[in-house]
Write an enzyme that holds these catalytic residues in place. Structure first.
Site, PDB file in Angstrom:
ATOM      1  N   GLN A  76     -18.852 -28.145  -9.100  1.00 17.55           N
ATOM      2  CA  GLN A  76     -20.152 -28.704  -9.443  1.00 17.55           C
ATOM      3  C   GLN A  76     -21.006 -27.612 -10.094  1.00 17.55           C
ATOM      4  O   GLN A  76     -20.886 -26.436  -9.752  1.00 17.55           O
ATOM      5  CB  GLN A  76     -20.849 -29.250  -8.195  1.00 17.55           C
ATOM      6  CG  GLN A  76     -20.119 -30.399  -7.530  1.00 17.55           C
ATOM      7  CD  GLN A  76     -20.079 -31.637  -8.396  1.00 17.55           C
ATOM      8  OE1 GLN A  76     -20.972 -31.888  -9.191  1.00 17.55           O
ATOM      9  NE2 GLN A  76     -19.014 -32.415  -8.257  1.00 17.55           N
ATOM     10  N   GLU A 126      -3.874 -34.648  -4.403  1.00 20.09           N
ATOM     11  CA  GLU A 126      -4.307 -34.025  -5.657  1.00 20.09           C
ATOM     12  C   GLU A 126      -3.085 -33.761  -6.525  1.00 20.09           C
ATOM     13  O   GLU A 126      -1.999 -33.467  -6.019  1.00 20.09           O
ATOM     14  CB  GLU A 126      -5.052 -32.722  -5.356  1.00 20.09           C
ATOM     15  CG  GLU A 126      -5.389 -31.857  -6.547  1.00 20.09           C
ATOM     16  CD  GLU A 126      -6.303 -32.538  -7.538  1.00 20.09           C
ATOM     17  OE1 GLU A 126      -5.993 -32.501  -8.741  1.00 20.09           O
ATOM     18  OE2 GLU A 126      -7.324 -33.113  -7.098  1.00 20.09           O
ATOM     19  N   ASN A 177     -12.782 -39.095  -5.356  1.00 25.27           N
ATOM     20  CA  ASN A 177     -13.545 -38.424  -6.406  1.00 25.27           C
ATOM     21  C   ASN A 177     -12.622 -38.284  -7.612  1.00 25.27           C
ATOM     22  O   ASN A 177     -12.112 -37.203  -7.911  1.00 25.27           O
ATOM     23  CB  ASN A 177     -14.041 -37.061  -5.928  1.00 25.27           C
ATOM     24  CG  ASN A 177     -14.899 -36.362  -6.973  1.00 25.27           C
ATOM     25  OD1 ASN A 177     -15.473 -36.996  -7.853  1.00 25.27           O
ATOM     26  ND2 ASN A 177     -14.971 -35.044  -6.886  1.00 25.27           N
ATOM     27  N   CYS A 207     -18.688 -38.962 -11.724  1.00 28.99           N
ATOM     28  CA  CYS A 207     -19.617 -38.519 -12.760  1.00 28.99           C
ATOM     29  C   CYS A 207     -19.497 -39.409 -13.995  1.00 28.99           C
ATOM     30  O   CYS A 207     -20.078 -39.115 -15.033  1.00 28.99           O
ATOM     31  CB  CYS A 207     -19.375 -37.058 -13.132  1.00 28.99           C
ATOM     32  SG  CYS A 207     -17.747 -36.750 -13.869  1.00 28.99           S
TER      33      CYS A 207
END
Length: 252
Positions: A76, A126, A177, A207
């Site tokens: 971030q 991931e 996310n 985002c």
């Protein structure tokens, strides 16, 4: 400093030498998508394997956690805004007293750690191996007061947008996310379960609200309803922002 150039320009930079020497006097330098580190041998620059250093910080409630990663790793942009995000994730997970959590897109663990502070166990999924190496090291380097929690995280590597073999019925909650393309095939196993077998809650951070909106349609079809939404202005002077949504499965 991360220098991401075409291969021919990287070779020119290595051969020219003086620019890299100057940059390395002022910063730690990584080069290219593979995040290689230039090293001076005495005669020339060579590129060695990526290195994990503490370039960012997450939070477990009010305890900071160092995150090992590369300069080019996804983080971030604002520490202050990131603390807000971590606090929201922790509060939501703690609210549901989640025993078992599955996380999609764990990256270097920025959201894994605040979730871990409120959950009994996490399966961190991931695709990027370097990110998972960083997460594993961060777990091993937890402060002594939190070191016992590292065994509650299981790391799983794979392309979960295309195929997920995990049984969602084994989890109390989902933390996602995803990249800008959204969840894609990650939700397929969820759709195949009976309503009462699906996790009680779903936390979605994005985002890119366009792909999030598409995924929310699927989640609504699976019986989830939005409970809370946070919008965080992570990217000042731009049209971009982070959205955090908490969804809860409707009771049968």
């Amino acid at each position: 400093m991360w220098i991401d150039l075409a291969n021919i320009d990287i070779k020119t930079l290595l051969d020219e030498q003086s620019i890299l020497h100057s940059l390395q006097q002022q910063s730690f330098v990584e080069i290219g998508q593979r995040r290689k580190v230039p090293v001076w041998t005495g005669n020339e620059f060579k590129l060695r394997d990526p290195e994990h250093h503490v370039w960012f910080q997450s939070w477990m409630n009010d305890t900071p956690v160092n995150l090992y990663c590369q300069v080019a790793s996804f983080t971030q942009p604002s520490h202050k805004a990131n603390k807000v995000i971590c606090d929201v994730i922790y509060d939501w997970v703690k609210r549901y007293k989640a025993q078992r959590l599955i996380e999609f897109g764990s990256g270097i663990g920025n959201l894994t750690f605040p979730a871990l502070a409120g959950a009994e166990s996490i399966l961190a999924c991931e695709i990027d191996d370097l990110s998972l190496q960083g997460l594993e090291r961060s777990l091993n380097e937890l402060p002594a007061s939190l070191s016992h929690l590292k065994d509650r995280v299981t790391i799983y590597r794979g392309d979960f947008q295309k195929k997920l073999t995990q049984d969602f019925s084994q989890f109390d909650g989902v933390l996602a996310n995803p990249p800008r393309s959204g969840l894609m095939g990650f939700l397929n196993p969820l759709q195949n379960l009976a309503p009462e077998q699906r996790p009680e809650f779903f936390i979605y951070m994005s985002c890119y609200p366009e792909s999030m909106a598409r995924d929310l349609v699927t989640l609504q079809e699976c019986g989830y309803r939005m409970q809370e939404v946070f919008i965080v202005d992570q990217f000042p002077q731009t049209d971009h922002y982070e959205v955090l949504g908490l969804l809860q499965r409707e009771k049968a």
